[in-house]
Write an enzyme that holds these catalytic residues in place. Structure first.
Site, PDB file in Angstrom:
ATOM      1  CB  THR A 134      17.382 -16.984 -62.272  1.00 47.27           C
ATOM      2  OG1 THR A 134      17.007 -15.721 -61.719  1.00 47.27           O
ATOM      3  CG2 THR A 134      18.051 -17.826 -61.202  1.00 47.27           C
ATOM      4  CE  LYS A 182      18.939 -14.212 -59.608  1.00 49.92           C
ATOM      5  NZ  LYS A 182      17.453 -14.300 -59.458  1.00 49.92           N
ATOM      6  CB  THR A 215      18.573  -7.628 -53.334  1.00 51.29           C
ATOM      7  OG1 THR A 215      19.713  -7.882 -54.140  1.00 51.29           O
ATOM      8  CG2 THR A 215      18.714  -8.418 -52.075  1.00 51.29           C
ATOM      9  CD  GLU A 222      10.868 -12.782 -63.802  1.00 49.61           C
ATOM     10  OE1 GLU A 222      11.555 -13.759 -63.476  1.00 49.61           O
ATOM     11  OE2 GLU A 222       9.655 -12.680 -63.530  1.00 49.61           O
ATOM     12  CG  ASN A 278       6.812 -14.470 -64.024  1.00 51.94           C
ATOM     13  OD1 ASN A 278       7.476 -15.039 -63.173  1.00 51.94           O
ATOM     14  ND2 ASN A 278       7.161 -13.307 -64.548  1.00 51.94           N
TER      15      ASN A 278
END
Length: 694
Positions: free
Chosen positions: A141, A167, A178, A264, A389
């Site tokens: 993603t 991922k 996770t 991120e 975000n």
């Protein structure tokens, strides 16, 4: 990569997300023992609710995973969609519906377009093969890179393989931490034993991981074991279980670290060790608290050895939990440099700050209260985490066909931002109109589908505003994978691939037949780029001779002797974008594999390019961990001489000096992992990489 016997993987683009694969399948040719660990978040997604009722179990055959849609908080319809997808898999594979598990990741609260997955099912089944790479890509993603690894271990005289795809990048917090992982193994092991081993592995891997302290609704780790290795089934504790568990632990720890490093907006992996604790559970809890502290994470981003924040975070957690420790008695080291030992210590701040610019930052805290220790992983907290975000759902739109997309049109941004953007860009557009530039395309930008698309958008924009780009591409990772599939192996000498007569055919097949064709197709996708794919052998574009490096025969590896300038001029004058595969033809009639960096440099000189741009996996020229935005050729030479530039970058730097001396006005080193890095470098005041001028 080793893969377990009897397992196949596949991936397709079902249309849940635009322009990339979004559904993956892991399939075993025989029934598996299966176990899983799931999120402890009470707001569980529909596939989690379905799977946790059915595991551990025997007879599982497949796990289907989609990205782009979490199928979370979607009511009874969400469970119906899980059933629809699992039944579609079972029908195509002709296996029981109960043998299929599912997982989802993506936007919460949007109904899963199950019909799109069902429609893509024939293609998903048809593309099954013993290669986990496409599946690892499809489940991503906000990840910036694929995450997969394997381990082999001998159990009962048989070689057992474990392979994991996973991922995870955001909403990562302990229990579970996770997002999604699927471990496939050909070990024979009973479901209850597999479940116990998986839970133990989770404790010191995914449950010791935090990126942002927010637990996902969809976290799950599946383990499938089909027994194809032929070992005696592991049914009880003993040496066999110990060996299997050790391999599983090691595999999961690697995956956990990769998730943390790819958090991120992350620029660094944070590795926290707490030792000298009364109990291991206390050590683990305190390590996680430190790794999850926003103040610690921000300090790591700024390369600030702020040991006070480390001890404060540990003290806060210990005080809340009532742990019998005294932070003031601790010893703290950062990057193996002691900074506190019952009192502040003197250290060279500039040296330590430079070391904290490295991709991994290690912090060790010795509590001096026992013999237990534990590790936890996290990442730094950068500006980009907020950018990623802040508008995650406000820019997500549901398409008419049920898919989702990010509406990141310029109209969504403020007028002030748009005005500044246009003013910044206009001067550069006027300045560069008619400019010739050569772009070496390589690194992560060639691997991740979204980065491929963004690169092509950049090339189209360059052409639209009057630049005349030439693209020279690499393809090393795909060459290596193809050679390994054919039973060969990769060998390098000082960055040059040793290429024998058989290998050079594979090199040509991959570079010209696969990479070049795919890139040209992407560039011409909307009919605007007018890209033309050419091999260095076409039209005698690249003439080469055998390269002998320090007396070592590298096989059919060449160096450029001549570039057919007239051929490129013809294409450029007609408005085409040449896309060059770095294969050359020798006077002896032999094909030669040539380093793409060198081909790009020679092409730039031959056509009189004003700019040469290298895309790679580094931000640019670094000194003491800091990016140097602008420098001259003399500055670059000084950095080589004083040892600042070394390793693989040293050869590239020398090539840059050669190009500058031959008349190319400037060279740019850019991080291809950064979206639109070419546009950001050429059309903004500050740029994003290193700009080297003559």
């Amino acid at each position: 990569m080793n893969v377990p016997k009897g397992f196949l993987w596949s991936a397709v683009q079902a249309g849940i997300k635009p322009n990339r694969k979004d559904v993956a399948l892991v399939y075993s040719e025989s029934p598996c023992a299966a176990a899983a660990c799931f999120t402890r978040n009470l707001a569980k997604a529909a596939p989690v609710l379905d799977a946790e009722k059915r595991l551990p179990a025997e007879g599982i055959r497949a796990v289907v995973v989609n990205s782009g849609n979490a199928n979370a908080l979607t009511g009874p319809e969400g469970l119906e969609d899980v059933k629809t997808v699992c039944e579609a898999v079972s029908k195509q594979l002709r296996i029981p519906a109960g043998a299929v598990l599912s997982a989802s990741t993506g936007v919460i609260g949007v109904r899963l377009p199950a019909h799109k997955i069902v429609a893509a099912m024939p293609a998903l089944i048809a593309s099954l093969k013993a290669d986990p790479l496409p599946a690892a890509e499809a489940i991503m993603t906000t990840d910036t890179r694929m995450k997969l690894a394997a381990r082999t271990v001998r159990i009962g005289g048989k070689e057992v393989t474990l392979t994991c795809i996973c991922k995870g990048s955001g909403m990562i917090a302990p229990s579970l931490a996770t997002m999604i992982a699927v471990v496939a193994t050909d070990c024979a092991v009973k479901p209850n034993i597999l479940a116990s081993a998986l839970q133990q592995a989770m404790r010191r891997s995914f449950n010791a991981l935090t990126v942002d302290g927010d637990m996902s609704t969809n976290d799950c780790v599946f383990a499938l074991a089909n027994g194809a290795a032929g070992n005696a089934p592991i049914a009880d504790p003993g040496a066999a279980l110990d060996a299997f568990s050790a391999a599983l632990d090691d595999l999961c720890r690697q995956m956990a670290k990769e998730i943390a490093a790819d958090g991120e907006g992350a620029t660094k992996l944070l590795d926290i060790t707490v030792e000298g604790a009364p109990e291991e559970e206390i050590a683990l809890d305190l390590a996680k608290a430190c790794a999850g502290s926003s103040l610690v994470k921000a300090a790591i981003f700024g390369a600030d050895p702020n040991w006070g924040r480390v001890l404060a975070s540990i003290g806060a957690r210990a005080g809340t939990a009532g742990y019998p420790i005294e932070p003031a008695d601790a010893r703290v080291s950062v990057q193996d440099v002691a900074v506190y030992d019952r009192a502040p210590l003197a250290y060279d701040a500039s040296v330590l700050k430079a070391r904290m610019r490295e991709p991994e930052v290690r912090v060790v805290v010795d509590l001096r209260r026992g013999e237990s220790k534990a590790q936890a992983w996290g990442c730094d907290l950068s500006y980009d985490y907020v950018k990623i975000n802040a508008d995650y759902t406000s820019l997500i739109v549901t398409m008419p066909d049920g898919g989702v997309a990010k509406d990141d049109r310029l109209s969504n941004y403020s007028p002030t931002f748009k005005v500044k953007l246009l003013v910044d860009a206009l001067g550069y557009i006027q300045k560069f109109s008619g400019t010739r530039c050569v772009i070496k395309y390589g690194g992560a930008a060639m691997v991740k589908e979204s980065l491929k698309r963004l690169f092509c958008e950049d090339i189209r924009l360059l052409r639209a505003v009057g630049l005349r780009p030439v693209v020279v591409h690499g393809g090393g990772p795909e060459i290596t994978r193809t050679l390994e599939k054919l039973g060969g192996k990769a060998e390098f000498v000082d960055g040059q691939r040793v290429t024998n007569a058989a290998d050079v055919k594979v090199v040509e097949m991959v570079l010209t037949g696969s990479v070049n064709t795919e890139l040209v197709t992407l560039l011409n996708g909307n009919g605007s780029a007018l890209a033309v794919g050419v091999s260095g052998k076409d039209g005698g574009l690249i003439r080469a001779r055998k390269l002998v490096q320090e007396g070592r025969d590298l096989g059919q590896v060449g160096e450029v002797t001549q570039v057919n300038r007239d051929f490129l001029e013809m294409l450029l004058q007609q408005g085409y974008v040449p896309v060059v595969s770095p294969v050359g033809l020798g006077e002896d009639g032999q094909s030669y594999n040539i380093n793409a960096d060198n081909v790009a440099a020679e092409v730039a000189v031959a056509i009189g390019a004003q700019k040469l741009i290298y895309l790679s996996d580094v931000p640019g020229i670094l000194k003491a961990g800091e990016l140097i935005g602008q420098l001259t050729g003399a500055d670059l030479r000084a950095l080589i001489d004083d040892g600042t530039i070394k390793g693989g970058m040293k050869a590239k730097a020398r090539s840059i000096l050669k190009v500058l001396s031959a008349g190319v006005q400037s060279v740019h080193l850019l991080d291809g992992r950064v979206p639109h890095s070419i546009i950001g470098e050429l059309f903004t005041d500050n740029g994003v990489g290193s700009w080297i001028r003559a």
